[in-house]
Scaffold this motif. Sequence first.
Motif, PDB file in Angstrom:
ATOM      1  N   LYS A  56       0.748   6.213   8.200  1.00 25.37           N
ATOM      2  CA  LYS A  56       1.307   4.942   7.836  1.00 25.37           C
ATOM      3  C   LYS A  56       1.907   4.144   9.084  1.00 25.37           C
ATOM      4  CE  LYS A  56       1.127   5.248   3.068  1.00 25.37           C
ATOM      5  NZ  LYS A  56       0.968   4.205   2.145  1.00 25.37           N
ATOM      6  N   ALA A  61       0.125  -0.255   4.768  1.00 18.22           N
ATOM      7  CA  ALA A  61      -0.847  -0.252   5.904  1.00 18.22           C
ATOM      8  C   ALA A  61      -0.877   0.997   6.594  1.00 18.22           C
ATOM      9  CB  ALA A  61      -0.927  -1.205   6.889  1.00 18.22           C
ATOM     10  N   THR A  62      -2.147   1.521   6.934  1.00 26.54           N
ATOM     11  CA  THR A  62      -2.325   2.761   7.648  1.00 26.54           C
ATOM     12  C   THR A  62      -2.793   2.270   9.136  1.00 26.54           C
ATOM     13  OG1 THR A  62      -4.534   3.047   6.907  1.00 26.54           O
ATOM     14  CG2 THR A  62      -2.972   3.928   5.585  1.00 26.54           C
ATOM     15  N   ALA A  64      -5.587   2.891  10.502  1.00 19.80           N
ATOM     16  CA  ALA A  64      -6.884   2.471  10.125  1.00 19.80           C
ATOM     17  C   ALA A  64      -7.423   0.950  10.117  1.00 19.80           C
ATOM     18  CB  ALA A  64      -7.735   3.381   8.885  1.00 19.80           C
ATOM     19  N   ILE A  65      -6.148   0.235   9.606  1.00 20.92           N
ATOM     20  CA  ILE A  65      -6.386  -1.235   9.648  1.00 20.92           C
ATOM     21  C   ILE A  65      -6.448  -1.742  10.959  1.00 20.92           C
ATOM     22  CG2 ILE A  65      -5.472  -3.275   8.713  1.00 20.92           C
ATOM     23  CD1 ILE A  65      -4.706  -1.641   6.222  1.00 20.92           C
ATOM     24  N   PRO A  66      -5.383  -1.619  11.647  1.00 15.70           N
ATOM     25  CA  PRO A  66      -5.448  -2.267  13.070  1.00 15.70           C
ATOM     26  C   PRO A  66      -6.443  -1.554  13.983  1.00 15.70           C
ATOM     27  CG  PRO A  66      -3.679  -0.819  13.098  1.00 15.70           C
ATOM     28  CD  PRO A  66      -4.154  -0.914  11.489  1.00 15.70           C
ATOM     29  N   GLY A  68      -9.802  -0.608  12.876  1.00 19.65           N
ATOM     30  CA  GLY A  68     -10.671  -1.412  12.439  1.00 19.65           C
ATOM     31  C   GLY A  68     -10.888  -2.967  12.794  1.00 19.65           C
ATOM     32  N   LEU A  69      -9.783  -3.571  12.906  1.00 17.55           N
ATOM     33  CA  LEU A  69      -9.752  -4.852  13.216  1.00 17.55           C
ATOM     34  C   LEU A  69      -9.866  -5.147  14.696  1.00 17.55           C
ATOM     35  CD1 LEU A  69      -6.566  -6.224  11.153  1.00 17.55           C
ATOM     36  CD2 LEU A  69      -9.139  -6.695  10.970  1.00 17.55           C
TER      37      LEU A  69
END
Length: 102
Positions: A56, A61-62, A64-66, A68-69
């Motif tokens: 986290k 959010a985790t 993985a989101i940034p 992936g972006l």
Amino acid sequence: MSDLSTPPHEILESSAFKKLVKQRWSVSLVLTFAMLLVYFGFLLVVAFNKELLAKKIGAYATLAIPVGLGIILFAWVLTGIYVFWANSKYDSSVEELKKKIS
């Protein structure tokens, strides 16, 4: 029809044309391998260390989101590099070869 100053087969066999083709392939392969390295690196992290991407970084959010972006942004940057190279170097070389043909 215009009179050709240099026959097309001479252009295709010329060292300038072969050098241009080699440069294009070199730039394309370097950028392709860079993208593949980042993408497969991400896949390997997903396969072998899911916990890292599941950390986290906020309430919802985790990590993985940034990440992936970041991969998407990296692809855009590589595209920008290719466009810059093509506009500044490749296109002018192609125009020089076209002038030899016409």
